[in-house]
Design a protein around this motif. Sequence first.
Motif, PDB file in Angstrom:
ATOM      1  N   LYS A 308       2.992   5.217  28.346  1.00  0.00           N
ATOM      2  CA  LYS A 308       4.301   5.791  28.009  1.00  0.00           C
ATOM      3  C   LYS A 308       4.646   5.651  26.522  1.00  0.00           C
ATOM      4  O   LYS A 308       5.801   5.838  26.136  1.00  0.00           O
ATOM      5  N   LEU A 309       3.638   5.344  25.711  1.00  0.00           N
ATOM      6  CA  LEU A 309       3.846   5.301  24.269  1.00  0.00           C
ATOM      7  C   LEU A 309       3.027   6.430  23.661  1.00  0.00           C
ATOM      8  O   LEU A 309       1.809   6.349  23.569  1.00  0.00           O
ATOM      9  N   GLU A 310       3.695   7.495  23.288  1.00  0.00           N
ATOM     10  CA  GLU A 310       3.024   8.699  22.809  1.00  0.00           C
ATOM     11  C   GLU A 310       2.904   8.687  21.287  1.00  0.00           C
ATOM     12  O   GLU A 310       3.895   8.515  20.583  1.00  0.00           O
ATOM     13  N   GLY A 311       1.686   8.853  20.788  1.00  0.00           N
ATOM     14  CA  GLY A 311       1.460   8.883  19.352  1.00  0.00           C
ATOM     15  C   GLY A 311       0.481   7.814  18.928  1.00  0.00           C
ATOM     16  O   GLY A 311      -0.057   7.061  19.756  1.00  0.00           O
ATOM     17  N   GLN A 312       0.250   7.732  17.635  1.00  0.00           N
ATOM     18  CA  GLN A 312      -0.662   6.745  17.064  1.00  0.00           C
ATOM     19  C   GLN A 312       0.154   5.565  16.518  1.00  0.00           C
ATOM     20  O   GLN A 312       0.922   5.725  15.565  1.00  0.00           O
ATOM     21  N   TYR A 313      -0.008   4.407  17.154  1.00  0.00           N
ATOM     22  CA  TYR A 313       0.786   3.240  16.776  1.00  0.00           C
ATOM     23  C   TYR A 313      -0.100   2.014  16.591  1.00  0.00           C
ATOM     24  O   TYR A 313      -1.100   1.826  17.297  1.00  0.00           O
ATOM     25  N   ILE A 314       0.322   1.159  15.666  1.00  0.00           N
ATOM     26  CA  ILE A 314      -0.173  -0.204  15.631  1.00  0.00           C
ATOM     27  C   ILE A 314       1.024  -1.127  15.847  1.00  0.00           C
ATOM     28  O   ILE A 314       2.176  -0.734  15.575  1.00  0.00           O
ATOM     29  N   ARG A 315       0.761  -2.308  16.369  1.00  0.00           N
ATOM     30  CA  ARG A 315       1.814  -3.327  16.476  1.00  0.00           C
ATOM     31  C   ARG A 315       1.477  -4.441  15.500  1.00  0.00           C
ATOM     32  O   ARG A 315       0.334  -4.909  15.449  1.00  0.00           O
ATOM     33  N   LEU A 316       2.477  -4.852  14.743  1.00  0.00           N
ATOM     34  CA  LEU A 316       2.311  -5.946  13.789  1.00  0.00           C
ATOM     35  C   LEU A 316       3.238  -7.093  14.162  1.00  0.00           C
ATOM     36  O   LEU A 316       4.347  -6.873  14.679  1.00  0.00           O
ATOM     37  N   SER A 317       2.794  -8.296  13.887  1.00  0.00           N
ATOM     38  CA  SER A 317       3.614  -9.485  14.069  1.00  0.00           C
ATOM     39  C   SER A 317       3.659 -10.224  12.738  1.00  0.00           C
ATOM     40  O   SER A 317       2.613 -10.479  12.132  1.00  0.00           O
ATOM     41  N   THR A 318       4.835 -10.535  12.280  1.00  0.00           N
ATOM     42  CA  THR A 318       5.003 -11.145  10.962  1.00  0.00           C
ATOM     43  C   THR A 318       4.145 -12.391  10.794  1.00  0.00           C
ATOM     44  O   THR A 318       4.129 -13.271  11.658  1.00  0.00           O
ATOM     45  N   GLN A 319       3.447 -12.450   9.663  1.00  0.00           N
ATOM     46  CA  GLN A 319       2.620 -13.603   9.324  1.00  0.00           C
ATOM     47  C   GLN A 319       3.169 -14.248   8.038  1.00  0.00           C
ATOM     48  O   GLN A 319       4.326 -14.050   7.699  1.00  0.00           O
ATOM     49  N   SER A 320       2.358 -15.009   7.347  1.00  0.00           N
ATOM     50  CA  SER A 320       2.813 -15.650   6.117  1.00  0.00           C
ATOM     51  C   SER A 320       3.095 -14.598   5.052  1.00  0.00           C
ATOM     52  O   SER A 320       2.620 -13.461   5.124  1.00  0.00           O
ATOM     53  N   GLU A 321       3.856 -14.969   4.030  1.00  0.00           N
ATOM     54  CA  GLU A 321       4.165 -14.048   2.944  1.00  0.00           C
ATOM     55  C   GLU A 321       2.889 -13.551   2.274  1.00  0.00           C
ATOM     56  O   GLU A 321       2.756 -12.362   1.962  1.00  0.00           O
ATOM     57  N   GLU A 322       1.928 -14.456   2.097  1.00  0.00           N
ATOM     58  CA  GLU A 322       0.652 -14.078   1.482  1.00  0.00           C
ATOM     59  C   GLU A 322      -0.074 -13.037   2.322  1.00  0.00           C
ATOM     60  O   GLU A 322      -0.568 -12.033   1.805  1.00  0.00           O
ATOM     61  N   ALA A 323      -0.152 -13.279   3.632  1.00  0.00           N
ATOM     62  CA  ALA A 323      -0.834 -12.341   4.532  1.00  0.00           C
ATOM     63  C   ALA A 323      -0.112 -10.997   4.572  1.00  0.00           C
ATOM     64  O   ALA A 323      -0.747  -9.938   4.524  1.00  0.00           O
ATOM     65  N   ASN A 324       1.217 -11.034   4.666  1.00  0.00           N
ATOM     66  CA  ASN A 324       1.998  -9.798   4.711  1.00  0.00           C
ATOM     67  C   ASN A 324       1.769  -8.959   3.456  1.00  0.00           C
ATOM     68  O   ASN A 324       1.553  -7.741   3.535  1.00  0.00           O
ATOM     69  N   ASN A 325       1.796  -9.615   2.300  1.00  0.00           N
ATOM     70  CA  ASN A 325       1.604  -8.904   1.036  1.00  0.00           C
ATOM     71  C   ASN A 325       0.198  -8.314   0.930  1.00  0.00           C
ATOM     72  O   ASN A 325       0.020  -7.203   0.405  1.00  0.00           O
ATOM     73  N   GLU A 326      -0.783  -9.044   1.446  1.00  0.00           N
ATOM     74  CA  GLU A 326      -2.156  -8.533   1.385  1.00  0.00           C
ATOM     75  C   GLU A 326      -2.304  -7.287   2.250  1.00  0.00           C
ATOM     76  O   GLU A 326      -2.946  -6.311   1.850  1.00  0.00           O
ATOM     77  N   LEU A 327      -1.702  -7.311   3.444  1.00  0.00           N
ATOM     78  CA  LEU A 327      -1.778  -6.133   4.313  1.00  0.00           C
ATOM     79  C   LEU A 327      -1.090  -4.935   3.657  1.00  0.00           C
ATOM     80  O   LEU A 327      -1.618  -3.813   3.708  1.00  0.00           O
ATOM     81  N   ILE A 328       0.056  -5.157   3.045  1.00  0.00           N
ATOM     82  CA  ILE A 328       0.768  -4.069   2.364  1.00  0.00           C
ATOM     83  C   ILE A 328      -0.132  -3.428   1.313  1.00  0.00           C
ATOM     84  O   ILE A 328      -0.253  -2.195   1.230  1.00  0.00           O
ATOM     85  N   GLN A 329      -0.784  -4.239   0.513  1.00  0.00           N
ATOM     86  CA  GLN A 329      -1.638  -3.716  -0.540  1.00  0.00           C
ATOM     87  C   GLN A 329      -2.817  -2.933   0.025  1.00  0.00           C
ATOM     88  O   GLN A 329      -3.177  -1.862  -0.471  1.00  0.00           O
ATOM     89  N   VAL A 330      -3.406  -3.469   1.104  1.00  0.00           N
ATOM     90  CA  VAL A 330      -4.552  -2.791   1.733  1.00  0.00           C
ATOM     91  C   VAL A 330      -4.137  -1.444   2.321  1.00  0.00           C
ATOM     92  O   VAL A 330      -4.856  -0.452   2.207  1.00  0.00           O
ATOM     93  N   LEU A 331      -2.963  -1.396   2.930  1.00  0.00           N
ATOM     94  CA  LEU A 331      -2.466  -0.150   3.503  1.00  0.00           C
ATOM     95  C   LEU A 331      -2.180   0.884   2.424  1.00  0.00           C
ATOM     96  O   LEU A 331      -2.401   2.086   2.626  1.00  0.00           O
ATOM     97  N   LYS A 332      -1.702   0.440   1.294  1.00  0.00           N
ATOM     98  CA  LYS A 332      -1.485   1.355   0.170  1.00  0.00           C
ATOM     99  C   LYS A 332      -2.810   2.016  -0.233  1.00  0.00           C
ATOM    100  O   LYS A 332      -2.878   3.223  -0.469  1.00  0.00           O
ATOM    101  N   GLU A 333      -3.846   1.192  -0.319  1.00  0.00           N
ATOM    102  CA  GLU A 333      -5.161   1.696  -0.739  1.00  0.00           C
ATOM    103  C   GLU A 333      -5.761   2.618   0.309  1.00  0.00           C
ATOM    104  O   GLU A 333      -6.354   3.640  -0.028  1.00  0.00           O
ATOM    105  N   TRP A 334      -5.596   2.271   1.595  1.00  0.00           N
ATOM    106  CA  TRP A 334      -6.177   3.059   2.679  1.00  0.00           C
ATOM    107  C   TRP A 334      -5.480   4.411   2.785  1.00  0.00           C
ATOM    108  O   TRP A 334      -6.101   5.439   3.038  1.00  0.00           O
ATOM    109  N   ASN A 335      -4.203   4.395   2.567  1.00  0.00           N
ATOM    110  CA  ASN A 335      -3.396   5.606   2.718  1.00  0.00           C
ATOM    111  C   ASN A 335      -3.686   6.617   1.600  1.00  0.00           C
ATOM    112  O   ASN A 335      -3.541   7.804   1.765  1.00  0.00           O
TER     113      ASN A 335
END
Length: 335
Positions: A308-335
């Motif tokens: 019942k979840l239509e579309g392309q989704y990921i689920r994220l759970s908040t991690q440390s500030e360092e981890a969160n910032n690293e994911l943000i940067q990686v997503l910028k590059e991937w996008n």
Amino acid sequence: MLNGHGDDLHLIKGDIKHNFSSNVYYKGCPKALLDEVSRYIHQIQSYPSPSASELNALAAKKFQLNSAQFLFTNGATEAFYLIAQLFCNKTAAIVAPTFSEYEDACKIFHLNYELIAFKDVKNTSAKLVFICNPNNPNGYVFAKSELEFLFQQKPNTTFVIDEAYIEFTNSIESIVSLTGKYNNLIIVRSLTKTFTIPGLRLGYLVSDASNIAKLLSLKMPWSVNLLAIKAGEFILKNYDTLQFNVSELLEETAVFKQQLTRLNGFKVNESNTSYFLVQLLNKSAKELKQYLIEEHQILVRDATNFNKLEGQYIRLSTQSEEANNELIQVLKEWN
């Protein structure tokens, strides 16, 4: 049984640096709890108590209920399977999208079930209704008044309220106290998410004493291991001291989500918890997950297998500030 629900870290070859796919508290198990459990390693040479009943009195004291209203289980999942067994061959409704173990339990015990929206619960004729509150994967919450209205209006329907993530929100409070008022209410809770002990598997049921007696009659002996029992004793005696600060966690989540909203191609969904859905507007969740694993040792939850979840989704759970910032940067590059 479905792989990918909970945490599929065991399927990954190689190291994972940051795990955004698991909803347990990211700072890990409190050291005091680890130290306490380690004191009892030698006792694994003996059997635990058959039903972990020594935890009942401690839980009753915490929640100001009767000890006969509790049943401890091998994680919350065993609780769902016991409930489905009790209602085998009957009808069920599951408020979706949500945790898939409700469906699996219904399949195994031959319940004829349907997936419905919360607004349609009032119209269902099902004998059993599963509601996750806060809900997984989207972090939505249902108010006590909404739920209590259903308990009153449908006295012949038993409601299973999954409060495994109740301590990851400050938008609602537990309705455990209502189990003394409604005999058509069963609450399932978990100690593994809040205290980061999913490897120990420790959950519990709270309900009317007569419901607990029926569920206990179906429960296999020794399903809760000795170390889990010792962890449970220590947690229930020191709950407030060991519990994390949810307001602080949600503040960190707000910052993380704000950073994500600035990325092109991603839509961050509203949530009342530290976990939330992110919709990929142009690309595949499966491809993103694989890319993050192979190139950056980062694990996210591909949420496309939630019914019942239509579309392309990921689920994220908040991690440390360092981890969160690293994911943000990686997503910028991937996008």
